[in-house]
Design a protein around this motif. Structure first.
Motif, PDB file in Angstrom:
ATOM      1  N   LYS A  15       0.822  -1.227   0.000  1.00  0.00           N
ATOM      2  CA  LYS A  15       0.000   0.000   0.000  1.00  0.00           C
ATOM      3  C   LYS A  15       0.848   1.266   0.000  1.00  0.00           C
ATOM      4  N   PHE A  38      -3.172   6.184   8.006  1.00  0.00           N
ATOM      5  CA  PHE A  38      -3.953   6.037   9.257  1.00  0.00           C
ATOM      6  C   PHE A  38      -3.038   5.622  10.421  1.00  0.00           C
ATOM      7  N   MET A  42      -2.463   7.401  14.095  1.00  0.00           N
ATOM      8  CA  MET A  42      -2.610   6.680  15.374  1.00  0.00           C
ATOM      9  C   MET A  42      -1.320   6.733  16.184  1.00  0.00           C
ATOM     10  N   ARG A  55       5.299   1.324  15.469  1.00  0.00           N
ATOM     11  CA  ARG A  55       4.009   1.195  14.761  1.00  0.00           C
ATOM     12  C   ARG A  55       3.523  -0.257  14.722  1.00  0.00           C
ATOM     13  N   ASP A  56       4.439  -1.215  14.743  1.00  0.00           N
ATOM     14  CA  ASP A  56       4.021  -2.619  14.709  1.00  0.00           C
ATOM     15  C   ASP A  56       3.709  -3.178  16.094  1.00  0.00           C
ATOM     16  N   ARG A  59      -0.818  -2.666  17.603  1.00  0.00           N
ATOM     17  CA  ARG A  59      -1.873  -3.689  17.560  1.00  0.00           C
ATOM     18  C   ARG A  59      -1.803  -4.677  18.721  1.00  0.00           C
ATOM     19  N   GLN A  70      -8.193   4.830  17.542  1.00  0.00           N
ATOM     20  CA  GLN A  70      -8.663   4.614  16.168  1.00  0.00           C
ATOM     21  C   GLN A  70      -9.772   5.629  15.823  1.00  0.00           C
ATOM     22  N   ASP A  89      -4.511   5.501   3.624  1.00  0.00           N
ATOM     23  CA  ASP A  89      -3.712   4.268   3.609  1.00  0.00           C
ATOM     24  C   ASP A  89      -4.014   3.511   4.902  1.00  0.00           C
ATOM     25  N   THR A  90      -4.775   2.419   4.791  1.00  0.00           N
ATOM     26  CA  THR A  90      -5.165   1.746   6.035  1.00  0.00           C
ATOM     27  C   THR A  90      -5.449   0.271   5.827  1.00  0.00           C
ATOM     28  N   HIS A  91      -6.079  -0.331   6.832  1.00  0.00           N
ATOM     29  CA  HIS A  91      -6.316  -1.785   6.832  1.00  0.00           C
ATOM     30  C   HIS A  91      -7.801  -2.070   7.034  1.00  0.00           C
ATOM     31  N   VAL A  94      -7.257  -5.608  11.610  1.00  0.00           N
ATOM     32  CA  VAL A  94      -5.973  -5.636  12.311  1.00  0.00           C
ATOM     33  C   VAL A  94      -5.980  -6.887  13.183  1.00  0.00           C
ATOM     34  N   TRP A 101      -9.802  -7.724  14.242  1.00  0.00           N
ATOM     35  CA  TRP A 101     -10.553  -6.525  14.672  1.00  0.00           C
ATOM     36  C   TRP A 101     -10.728  -5.610  13.463  1.00  0.00           C
ATOM     37  N   GLY A 103     -10.739  -2.606  10.933  1.00  0.00           N
ATOM     38  CA  GLY A 103     -10.004  -1.349  10.786  1.00  0.00           C
ATOM     39  C   GLY A 103     -10.946  -0.173  10.610  1.00  0.00           C
TER      40      GLY A 103
HETATM   41  P1  AMP Z   1       0.632   0.402   8.702  1.00  0.00           P
HETATM   42  O1  AMP Z   1       1.911   1.131   8.617  1.00  0.00           O
HETATM   43  O2  AMP Z   1      -0.355   0.723   7.645  1.00  0.00           O
HETATM   44  O3  AMP Z   1       0.834  -1.093   8.856  1.00  0.00           O
HETATM   45  O4  AMP Z   1      -0.044   0.860  10.053  1.00  0.00           O
HETATM   46  C1  AMP Z   1       0.620   0.631  11.299  1.00  0.00           C
HETATM   47  C2  AMP Z   1      -0.345   0.170  12.326  1.00  0.00           C
HETATM   48  O5  AMP Z   1      -1.362   1.159  12.496  1.00  0.00           O
HETATM   49  C3  AMP Z   1      -1.118  -1.114  12.033  1.00  0.00           C
HETATM   50  O6  AMP Z   1      -0.379  -2.287  12.283  1.00  0.00           O
HETATM   51  C4  AMP Z   1      -2.260  -0.968  13.023  1.00  0.00           C
HETATM   52  O7  AMP Z   1      -1.840  -1.285  14.324  1.00  0.00           O
HETATM   53  C5  AMP Z   1      -2.540   0.535  12.955  1.00  0.00           C
HETATM   54  N1  AMP Z   1      -3.644   0.845  12.033  1.00  0.00           N
HETATM   55  C6  AMP Z   1      -3.591   1.281  10.770  1.00  0.00           C
HETATM   56  N2  AMP Z   1      -4.829   1.474  10.265  1.00  0.00           N
HETATM   57  C7  AMP Z   1      -5.686   1.141  11.268  1.00  0.00           C
HETATM   58  C8  AMP Z   1      -7.092   1.135  11.413  1.00  0.00           C
HETATM   59  N3  AMP Z   1      -7.916   1.524  10.444  1.00  0.00           N
HETATM   60  N4  AMP Z   1      -7.609   0.729  12.606  1.00  0.00           N
HETATM   61  C9  AMP Z   1      -6.822   0.351  13.604  1.00  0.00           C
HETATM   62  N5  AMP Z   1      -5.495   0.339  13.560  1.00  0.00           N
HETATM   63  C10 AMP Z   1      -4.928   0.728  12.390  1.00  0.00           C
END
Ligand code: AMP
Ligand code: ATP
Ligand code: MG
Length: 194
Positions: A15, A38, A42, A55-56, A59, A70, A89-91, A94, A101, A103
């Protein structure tokens, strides 16, 4: 252009890489887009609350806390100033210590109020390979079966979101070495819906 596009995909699918290309392409073509990660929002909120965590590791936190952060993140993103279309940019889900859970649960979805959901996908074998070779992150689930399961979860959650928000889903395939082409496909989809 205006509105919000949710761009989601499983960890390591590419992404952020593709959205970097999209940002470059949009600037080249003078298309007003604002790309927001996103997880970054957070992470900043965790920091402000006194918890500086990788960031990892977000969760792995208490689910009630993650849920609060969130929702705050969604509200902040919904107030993004300017007239550019916002690309998030999101999920779709998670994997937390409490289970899979969403996103974008209902309140988050309502705050973001998307025009469309775009899922970035890739072959499970390629995703497993990307996860294994990206030393910058701590991603869970390193094998092909994990990636396949995650791809399924992402579509299940996207379906729920599409029903709740009444918006279409597009799927874009991020082939190996083809991130620039994936970005071209994305821009095309975004321009049709904003
Ligand atoms: P990423 O760099 O996109 O992997 O985002 C880092 C972390 O942010 C993810 O592993 C989640 O813990 C958290 N995250 C991203 N988007 C969401 C979302 N929509 N809801 C909850 N946690 C999120
Ligand atoms: P996360 O959800 O964990 O933030 P992500 O979906 O944002 O993951 P990226 O960080 O963009 O994934 O990419 C993961 C890895 O895959 C990186 O090493 C990146 O260079 C690589 N990658 C991304 N897209 C491609 C592609 N099309 N071809 C080859 N490698 C790619
Ligand atoms: Mg990313």
């Amino acid at each position: 252009m205006q509105g919000t596009i949710i761009v989601a995909g499983i960890p390591g699918v590419g992404k952020t890489t593709v959205l970097l290309e999209l940002d470059r392409l949009a600037k080249e073509k003078n298309v007003p887009l604002k790309i927001v990660n996103f997880g970054n929002v957070m992470s900043e909120l965790f920091k402000k609350s006194g918890k500086t965590i990788h960031r990892d590791h977000m969760r792995r936190q208490d689910i009630t806390l993650q849920s609060r952060i969130q929702q705050q993140a969604a509200r902040i993103i919904s107030r993004t100033p300017g007239k550019a279309a916002v690309v998030v940019d999101t999920h779709m889900f998670v994997k937390t210590a409490d289970g899979v859970w969403p996103g974008t649960p209902q309140k988050v979805l309502e705050a973001l109020d998307p025009n469309m959901i775009i899922l970035i996908e890739a072959d499970a074998e390629e995703i497993a390979q990307r996860r294994a070779t990206d030393a910058t992150r701590y991603r869970d689930g390193g094998n092909v079966e994990d990636a396949k399961e995650d791809l399924q979860w992402s579509r299940y959650m996207a379906s729920c979101n599409a029903v709740l928000a009444g918006v279409p889903i597009q799927i874009v395939h991020n082939r190996d070495g083809q991130q620039a082409k994936t970005a071209i496909d994305l821009l095309d989809m975004i321009q049709k819906r904003t």
